[in-house]
Design an enzyme around this catalytic site. Sequence first.
Site, PDB file in Angstrom:
ATOM      1  N   GLY A 147       0.858  -1.221  -0.221  1.00  0.00           N
ATOM      2  CA  GLY A 147      -0.037  -0.087   0.133  1.00  0.00           C
ATOM      3  C   GLY A 147       0.744   1.471  -0.133  1.00  0.00           C
ATOM      4  O   GLY A 147       0.294   2.298  -0.193  1.00  0.00           O
ATOM      5  N   ASP A 148       2.044   1.388   0.275  1.00  0.00           N
ATOM      6  CA  ASP A 148       2.901   2.426   0.287  1.00  0.00           C
ATOM      7  C   ASP A 148       4.392   2.018  -0.191  1.00  0.00           C
ATOM      8  O   ASP A 148       5.364   2.139   0.468  1.00  0.00           O
ATOM      9  CB  ASP A 148       2.953   3.112   1.610  1.00  0.00           C
ATOM     10  CG  ASP A 148       3.671   4.370   1.533  1.00  0.00           C
ATOM     11  OD1 ASP A 148       3.768   5.067   0.557  1.00  0.00           O
ATOM     12  OD2 ASP A 148       3.964   4.903   2.779  1.00  0.00           O
ATOM     13  N   LEU A 149       4.500   1.230  -1.257  1.00  0.00           N
ATOM     14  CA  LEU A 149       5.640   0.499  -1.661  1.00  0.00           C
ATOM     15  C   LEU A 149       6.676   1.443  -2.456  1.00  0.00           C
ATOM     16  O   LEU A 149       6.971   1.091  -3.454  1.00  0.00           O
ATOM     17  CB  LEU A 149       5.418  -0.718  -2.305  1.00  0.00           C
ATOM     18  CG  LEU A 149       6.401  -1.892  -2.429  1.00  0.00           C
ATOM     19  CD1 LEU A 149       6.795  -2.351  -1.062  1.00  0.00           C
ATOM     20  CD2 LEU A 149       5.927  -3.012  -3.148  1.00  0.00           C
ATOM     21  N   TRP A 150       7.050   2.421  -1.865  1.00  0.00           N
ATOM     22  CA  TRP A 150       8.193   3.322  -2.575  1.00  0.00           C
ATOM     23  C   TRP A 150       9.530   2.638  -1.957  1.00  0.00           C
ATOM     24  O   TRP A 150       9.397   1.844  -1.105  1.00  0.00           O
ATOM     25  CB  TRP A 150       7.989   4.834  -2.169  1.00  0.00           C
ATOM     26  CG  TRP A 150       8.284   5.275  -0.941  1.00  0.00           C
ATOM     27  CD1 TRP A 150       7.546   5.016   0.348  1.00  0.00           C
ATOM     28  CD2 TRP A 150       9.511   5.964  -0.424  1.00  0.00           C
ATOM     29  NE1 TRP A 150       8.174   5.506   1.286  1.00  0.00           N
ATOM     30  CE2 TRP A 150       9.382   6.001   1.099  1.00  0.00           C
ATOM     31  CE3 TRP A 150      10.536   6.583  -1.020  1.00  0.00           C
ATOM     32  CZ2 TRP A 150      10.290   6.932   1.568  1.00  0.00           C
ATOM     33  CZ3 TRP A 150      11.487   7.198  -0.302  1.00  0.00           C
ATOM     34  CH2 TRP A 150      11.399   7.243   1.229  1.00  0.00           C
ATOM     35  N   ASN A 210      10.667   2.028   1.556  1.00  0.00           N
ATOM     36  CA  ASN A 210      10.190   1.123   2.451  1.00  0.00           C
ATOM     37  C   ASN A 210      10.499  -0.275   1.961  1.00  0.00           C
ATOM     38  O   ASN A 210       9.776  -1.314   2.382  1.00  0.00           O
ATOM     39  CB  ASN A 210       8.494   1.278   2.492  1.00  0.00           C
ATOM     40  CG  ASN A 210       7.998   2.507   3.114  1.00  0.00           C
ATOM     41  OD1 ASN A 210       8.869   3.083   3.909  1.00  0.00           O
ATOM     42  ND2 ASN A 210       6.864   2.939   2.641  1.00  0.00           N
TER      43      ASN A 210
END
Length: 261
Positions: free
Chosen positions: A166-169, A172
């Site tokens: 969900g926030d896979l930049w 991370n």
Amino acid sequence: MRSTEDLGSSHGWRLQRGVLDDGRQVFAKTGVVSEVFTSEAAGLRWLGEAIAVPEVIEAGPDRLVLSWVEQERPSVAAAERFGRALARLHRSGAPGFGAPWPGFIAELPMDNSPCDDWPAFYAERRVLPFLREARLPASDVAAVERAVERFAEVAGPAEPPSRIHGDLWSGNVLWSGGSAVLIDPAAHGGHRETDLAMMALFGLPYLDRVLGAYREEWPPADGWRERVPLHQLHPLLVHVVLFGESYRDSLMEAVRRVLAL
């Protein structure tokens, strides 16, 4: 903890590296009283059923303690292992679109209550709430709203909910153990192309090898590359809310590309 080392701050909480009485090294976040830490812990435990994440040692309203991840340089082999692992994570699925815990991205709350289909979830739980917070000019708001009206038309073939980070930049994704360990999730049942688009937004080492291995394990639906801007609308709106006008041009370019699909 018998010793701690200050690592600075992020999003209003303090970051520390510590050593427990039993000798284990840990990473700790402290200083915020909210549901953000227990939400992160729930997401990590859920993702950890299918992919490498830090162990949750303690989680409470003002503190989150995780096992320490020793990092290494990324490599082609690690990228390919990660791509296959990410596909398996997504394929492990979710009960529905959303999650039974409250959502957060950075310190910003997100509504994880369920929706029947992904276009509705993405519009009502992700894009429109952040559009209301972004303080954009009226013409920009209208353009985003026109893009939202097209979500069902341009989202591609319907898929069952995937178990996504969900926030896979890139920040991370920690390279460790010959693959990758995922941190700081905004985990929920969502669309797997969201994670693929997020990796592309700010760049990831050996992204082409990650995606190549992913496709070998579980190929995305045809046209997924053209849909990348659709899945980048939400993270770009988040950045407008957090950091202001410097992300407006990127957001509106993504909007234009969605309207052109």
